[in-house]
Write an enzyme that holds these catalytic residues in place. Structure first.
Site, PDB file in Angstrom:
ATOM      1  N   MET A  41      -0.465  -6.734   7.225  1.00 26.05           N
ATOM      2  CA  MET A  41      -0.198  -7.462   8.466  1.00 26.05           C
ATOM      3  C   MET A  41       0.149  -8.914   8.119  1.00 26.05           C
ATOM      4  SD  MET A  41      -2.642  -5.790  11.329  1.00 26.05           S
ATOM      5  CE  MET A  41      -4.122  -6.667  10.930  1.00 26.05           C
TER       6      MET A  41
ATOM      7  N   LEU B 253      -0.647 -13.041   3.479  1.00 26.47           N
ATOM      8  CA  LEU B 253      -0.936 -12.420   2.176  1.00 26.47           C
ATOM      9  C   LEU B 253      -1.807 -13.327   1.324  1.00 26.47           C
ATOM     10  CD1 LEU B 253       2.608 -10.984   1.347  1.00 26.47           C
ATOM     11  CD2 LEU B 253       0.722  -9.913   2.596  1.00 26.47           C
TER      12      LEU B 253
ATOM     13  N   GLY C  44      -5.603 -10.651  -2.876  1.00 30.80           N
ATOM     14  CA  GLY C  44      -5.970  -9.230  -2.751  1.00 30.80           C
ATOM     15  C   GLY C  44      -4.729  -8.371  -2.501  1.00 30.80           C
ATOM     16  N   HIS C  45      -3.857  -8.824  -1.599  1.00 32.89           N
ATOM     17  CA  HIS C  45      -2.595  -8.089  -1.370  1.00 32.89           C
ATOM     18  C   HIS C  45      -1.742  -8.084  -2.635  1.00 32.89           C
ATOM     19  CE1 HIS C  45      -3.353  -9.556   2.906  1.00 32.89           C
ATOM     20  NE2 HIS C  45      -3.238  -8.256   3.071  1.00 32.89           N
TER      21      HIS C  45
ATOM     22  N   LYS D 147     -11.596  -3.019   0.244  1.00 31.04           N
ATOM     23  CA  LYS D 147     -12.364  -3.813   1.208  1.00 31.04           C
ATOM     24  C   LYS D 147     -12.399  -3.121   2.581  1.00 31.04           C
ATOM     25  CE  LYS D 147     -11.094  -7.597   3.307  1.00 31.04           C
ATOM     26  NZ  LYS D 147     -11.460  -7.337   4.728  1.00 31.04           N
TER      27      LYS D 147
ATOM     28  N   GLN E 195     -10.874   2.457   6.537  1.00 26.85           N
ATOM     29  CA  GLN E 195      -9.434   2.636   6.748  1.00 26.85           C
ATOM     30  C   GLN E 195      -8.837   3.459   5.614  1.00 26.85           C
ATOM     31  OE1 GLN E 195      -6.568  -0.513   8.000  1.00 26.85           O
ATOM     32  NE2 GLN E 195      -6.203  -0.773   5.839  1.00 26.85           N
TER      33      GLN E 195
HETATM   34  O1  PAF Z   1      -5.063  -3.229   6.422  1.00 22.67           O
HETATM   35  C1  PAF Z   1      -4.164  -3.702   7.164  1.00 22.67           C
HETATM   36  O2  PAF Z   1      -3.683  -4.816   6.980  1.00 22.67           O
HETATM   37  C2  PAF Z   1      -3.665  -2.869   8.345  1.00 22.67           C
HETATM   38  O3  PAF Z   1      -4.700  -2.154   8.953  1.00 22.67           O
HETATM   39  C3  PAF Z   1      -2.500  -1.940   7.974  1.00 22.67           C
HETATM   40  C4  PAF Z   1      -2.918  -0.870   6.982  1.00 22.67           C
HETATM   41  C5  PAF Z   1      -1.353  -2.742   7.423  1.00 22.67           C
HETATM   42  C6  PAF Z   1      -2.003  -1.213   9.246  1.00 22.67           C
HETATM   43  O4  PAF Z   1      -1.564  -2.122  10.208  1.00 22.67           O
END
Ligand code: PAF
Length: 279
Positions: A29, A32, A35-36, A148, A152
């Site tokens: 989302m 950044l 971690g990303h 983290k 999900q």
């Molecule tokens: O982890 C995230 O940033 C969001 O939940 C994702 C996986 C991009 C879905 O919108």
């Protein structure tokens, strides 16, 4: 690096690739952080092309949540992606991504009953729906998610298995600041004082892990250790402190199966989550 802002533009770009140019996909989302970039680096080490999506998905935010104030530093995100060797950013507008009469959803039943699923009704339905749609558009051979957001990651892994999606799911270990604080896009909302109090989260998890490694298998005792550490940091509110199974994400009394210690705690208005895996 390409910046593709519509589904049609992305598909055109993807069609021009040869079959050996498999895509590693990092859905985000935006906002950044390192971690990303660790997810991007994992993909860069394995996949011919790395695609990052940047889309603040309205479907996964509750009415009282932080959708409007979620950070959106697109230029900085693009710079980071370019420097990290990303082949393309897919950054759709919500109006292109969801038709006004959009009404098809994906839900993984069962795994969303506890942890963040209990506190955020509809959240994982929104996550699964957007990720399934992103997978259909991006057509990755592999997708990367951070540990983290363990609930999900495990829910999406099950979605991929249950729906026989043709891609591999990679869960990448959480990156932490030297203080132990897990990296998160929401950390920017913390005041310096809140940021230093929030280090209690990882301390609590690590103390509980030590007790578990010494043979402590009672969930109540391990949760007590975490709660003690966190309460001493004067959190604004504890959402949950849980010990659940890795398979069903259901609460355990005794940690005699692979488990997750997980927590969600507010400091000020900012809700932080963290977890560790045991066994
Ligand atoms: O982890 C995230 O940033 C969001 O939940 C994702 C996986 C991009 C879905 O919108």
């Amino acid at each position: 690096m390409e910046i593709l802002k519509t589904i049609a533009d992305y598909r055109q770009w993807r069609k021009a690739m040869t079959p050996d140019q498999g895509v590693g996909f990092v859905p985000t989302m935006g906002a950044l952080h390192a971690g990303h970039l660790k997810l991007v680096a994992s993909s860069r080490g394995r996949d011919p092309l790395t695609v990052v999506s940047i889309f603040v998905n309205p479907l996964q935010f509750g009415p009282a949540e932080d959708f409007a104030r979620y950070p959106r530093p697109f230029d900085e995100d693009s710079r980071l992606c370019r420097e990290a060797g990303v082949a393309a950013i897919f950054a759709p507008e919500a109006s292109d991504f969801y038709a006004p009469d959009f009404s098809t959803f994906c839900e993984v039943a069962g795994l969303d009953l506890h942890l963040c699923g209990a506190a955020r009704p509809g959240h994982f339905r929104g996550v699964c729906t957007v990720v399934l749609k992103l997978f259909n558009i991006v057509q990755p051979q592999r997708a990367y998610f951070g540990q983290k957001d363990i609930q999900q990651a495990l829910i999406l892994k099950k979605m991929v298995r249950d729906l026989s999606l043709d891609l591999e799911m990679e869960i990448v270990e959480t990156l932490r600041e030297p203080s132990g604080l897990a990296l998160s896009s929401r950390n920017v909302f913390l005041s310096p004082d809140e940021r230093s109090r929030a280090t209690a989260l990882s301390r609590g998890l690590f103390l509980a892990r030590e007790a578990w490694a010494k043979g402590g298998k009672s969930a109540a005792a391990l949760k007590g250790i975490m709660r003690g550490e966190i309460e001493a940091s004067s959190p604004t509110r504890i959402d949950y402190i849980e010990a659940v199974s890795q398979s069903a994400l259901a609460p355990l009394d005794t940690l005699d199966v692979p488990a997750v210690l997980a927590l969600a705690v507010f400091y000020g208005k900012t809700r932080l989550i963290d977890n560790i895996l045991l066994g």
